[in-house]
Write an enzyme that holds these catalytic residues in place. Structure first.
Site, mmCIF file in Angstrom:
data_model
loop_
_atom_site.group_PDB
_atom_site.id
_atom_site.type_symbol
_atom_site.label_atom_id
_atom_site.label_comp_id
_atom_site.label_asym_id
_atom_site.label_seq_id
_atom_site.Cartn_x
_atom_site.Cartn_y
_atom_site.Cartn_z
ATOM 1 N N SER A 1 -5.567 24.095 -85.567
ATOM 2 C CA SER A 1 -6.764 23.567 -86.627
ATOM 3 C C SER A 1 -7.073 24.979 -87.039
ATOM 4 O O SER A 1 -6.972 26.264 -86.621
ATOM 5 C CB SER A 1 -7.816 23.264 -85.520
ATOM 6 O OG SER A 1 -9.104 23.276 -86.110
ATOM 7 N N TYR B 1 -12.867 23.891 -78.067
ATOM 8 C CA TYR B 1 -11.823 23.490 -79.225
ATOM 9 C C TYR B 1 -11.268 24.611 -79.571
ATOM 10 O O TYR B 1 -10.036 24.656 -79.872
ATOM 11 C CB TYR B 1 -12.869 22.638 -79.801
ATOM 12 C CG TYR B 1 -11.844 21.997 -80.954
ATOM 13 C CD1 TYR B 1 -11.371 20.890 -80.734
ATOM 14 C CD2 TYR B 1 -11.603 22.508 -82.297
ATOM 15 C CE1 TYR B 1 -10.388 20.174 -81.735
ATOM 16 C CE2 TYR B 1 -10.822 22.276 -83.251
ATOM 17 C CZ TYR B 1 -10.096 20.982 -83.135
ATOM 18 O OH TYR B 1 -9.246 20.334 -83.692
HETATM 19 P P1 NAD Z 1 -7.912 11.157 -83.757
HETATM 20 O O1 NAD Z 1 -9.246 11.032 -82.535
HETATM 21 O O2 NAD Z 1 -8.369 10.360 -84.934
HETATM 22 O O3 NAD Z 1 -6.574 10.772 -83.026
HETATM 23 C C1 NAD Z 1 -6.273 11.556 -81.682
HETATM 24 C C2 NAD Z 1 -5.526 10.479 -81.033
HETATM 25 O O4 NAD Z 1 -5.194 11.338 -79.851
HETATM 26 C C3 NAD Z 1 -6.316 9.404 -80.606
HETATM 27 O O5 NAD Z 1 -5.563 8.041 -80.735
HETATM 28 C C4 NAD Z 1 -6.428 9.743 -78.967
HETATM 29 O O6 NAD Z 1 -6.602 8.540 -78.179
HETATM 30 C C5 NAD Z 1 -5.379 10.585 -78.784
HETATM 31 N N1 NAD Z 1 -5.457 11.163 -77.539
HETATM 32 C C6 NAD Z 1 -6.148 11.884 -77.113
HETATM 33 N N2 NAD Z 1 -6.059 12.347 -76.036
HETATM 34 C C7 NAD Z 1 -5.065 12.186 -75.736
HETATM 35 C C8 NAD Z 1 -4.034 12.474 -74.272
HETATM 36 N N3 NAD Z 1 -4.583 13.157 -73.550
HETATM 37 N N4 NAD Z 1 -3.027 11.909 -74.369
HETATM 38 C C9 NAD Z 1 -2.568 11.251 -75.386
HETATM 39 N N5 NAD Z 1 -2.994 10.818 -76.343
HETATM 40 C C10 NAD Z 1 -4.431 11.334 -76.471
HETATM 41 O O7 NAD Z 1 -8.126 12.548 -84.358
HETATM 42 P P2 NAD Z 1 -7.408 13.137 -85.447
HETATM 43 O O8 NAD Z 1 -8.538 13.758 -86.236
HETATM 44 O O9 NAD Z 1 -6.462 12.502 -85.923
HETATM 45 O O10 NAD Z 1 -6.800 14.691 -84.667
HETATM 46 C C11 NAD Z 1 -5.538 14.891 -84.555
HETATM 47 C C12 NAD Z 1 -5.204 16.141 -84.007
HETATM 48 O O11 NAD Z 1 -5.549 16.987 -85.229
HETATM 49 C C13 NAD Z 1 -5.938 16.812 -82.905
HETATM 50 O O12 NAD Z 1 -5.138 17.706 -82.290
HETATM 51 C C14 NAD Z 1 -7.106 17.518 -83.584
HETATM 52 O O13 NAD Z 1 -7.517 18.678 -82.714
HETATM 53 C C15 NAD Z 1 -6.454 17.953 -85.033
HETATM 54 N N6 NAD Z 1 -7.128 18.237 -85.972
HETATM 55 C C16 NAD Z 1 -7.787 17.524 -86.700
HETATM 56 C C17 NAD Z 1 -8.687 17.587 -87.771
HETATM 57 C C18 NAD Z 1 -9.528 16.594 -88.442
HETATM 58 O O14 NAD Z 1 -10.104 17.209 -89.342
HETATM 59 N N7 NAD Z 1 -9.264 15.442 -88.200
HETATM 60 C C19 NAD Z 1 -8.763 19.016 -88.253
HETATM 61 C C20 NAD Z 1 -8.154 20.065 -87.304
HETATM 62 C C21 NAD Z 1 -7.256 19.822 -86.392
#
Ligand code: NAD
Length: 254
Positions: free
Chosen positions: A140, A153
């Site tokens: 991230s 985080y």
């Molecule tokens: P999201 O919540 O939409 O999707 C995450 C998915 O991971 C969900 O379906 C959830 O059920 C699943 N999950 C959570 N814990 C889990 C576990 N222990 N085992 C298996 N599945 C699990 O989130 P997102 O925004 O799509 O984020 C995805 C990744 O991208 C994450 O690692 C997040 O930190 C990273 N990220 C997101 C953003 C953003 O702006 N959306 C920015 C930087 C990084």
């Protein structure tokens, strides 16, 4: 198009992971998605096209037994494994003031976001090695900059960036390992129906990005697809920030 490959994506039932699965399936690859949310997995199965090349698995990315078992199921289903995307994460960075942050909450962030990456590499490497495979770990932009009350985080994602270069050095030349650091990615449309929302961004939200918009899962999927492919064969141990330039914009209060 590259030869069809077999990929394993943690947390692939919603958000960015679902966007990556969508793009890889559309391009002819075989994709296994794991998630802890069964409702989301069922919804993803309905939403994704090319289902004959999709495998959905309930698996907790922070649980060693479940990660090992779901990787094994992926390989026995597709016959081989070419790439792993550790995307699962507790994606909400805000946990409140450090003085009230419980050890359990701190560990929950680290377990899914960082230990999950270690488990994928540990149990996935033996399958990837024979094909010169690739691993992509989701970090991230918060590995590099912070808002208040996001220590767990930020630490988990900083750990991903360090783990990426450590793994790249240990697993090369057979396996390449890279990280992607998304900035603000709008995932409202990529949730299971009960969590779906259409978010309207304000002008100020768009303007803080030099590219003039907030990101989408497709932006991260395109970079992931490239890093997993043979075209990225000279790239390993790196962290790629995909944030529309947000972390490059200097801000002074008016
Ligand atoms: P999201 O919540 O939409 O999707 C995450 C998915 O991971 C969900 O379906 C959830 O059920 C699943 N999950 C959570 N814990 C889990 C576990 N222990 N085992 C298996 N599945 C699990 O989130 P997102 O925004 O799509 O984020 C995805 C990744 O991208 C994450 O690692 C997040 O930190 C990273 N990220 C997101 C953003 C953003 O702006 N959306 C920015 C930087 C990084």
């Amino acid at each position: 198009m590259n030869q069809p490959q077999s990929y394993y994506i943690t947390g692939g039932a919603q958000g960015i992971g679902l966007g990556i699965a969508y793009m890889l399936l559309a391009e002819g690859h075989h994709v296994a998605i794991t998630d802890i949310d069964e409702e989301a997995l069922n919804a993803a199965e309905k939403r994704l096209t090319n289902r004959e090349r999709l495998l959905t698995l309930t698996s907790d990315a922070s649980d060693e037994t479940q990660v090992a078992a779901s990787l094994e199921k992926t390989v026995s289903h597709f016959g081989r494994l070419d790439g792993i995307v550790h995307n699962a994460g507790i994606a909400d960075p805000f946990h409140g003031p450090i003085e009230r942050l419980s050890l359990d909450t701190w560990q929950a962030y680290l377990n899914t976001n960082l230990t999950g990456a270690f488990l994928c590499a540990k149990h996935g490497a033996p399958y990837l090695r024979p094909h010169g495979g690739s691993i992509m770990l989701m970090a991230s932009s918060r590995a590099l900059q912070s808002e208040p009350d996001t220590e767990a985080y930020a630490a988990s994602k900083g750990g991903i960036v360090a783990l990426t270069h450590a793994l790249a050095v240990s697993l090369g030349p057979d396996i390449r390992v890279n990280a992607v650091s998304p900035g603000w990615i709008e995932v409202g449309d990529w949730q299971k129906p009960s969590r779906q929302q259409t978010v309207e961004h304000r002008d100020i939200d768009r303007e803080q990005h030099p590219v003039g918009r907030v990101g989408t899962p497709k932006d991260i999927a395109a970079l992931t697809r490239f890093l997993l492919s043979e075209e990225a064969g000279f790239i390993t141990g790196q962290n790629f920030v995909a944030d529309g330039g947000m972390t490059r914009k200097m801000i002074y209060a008016e």
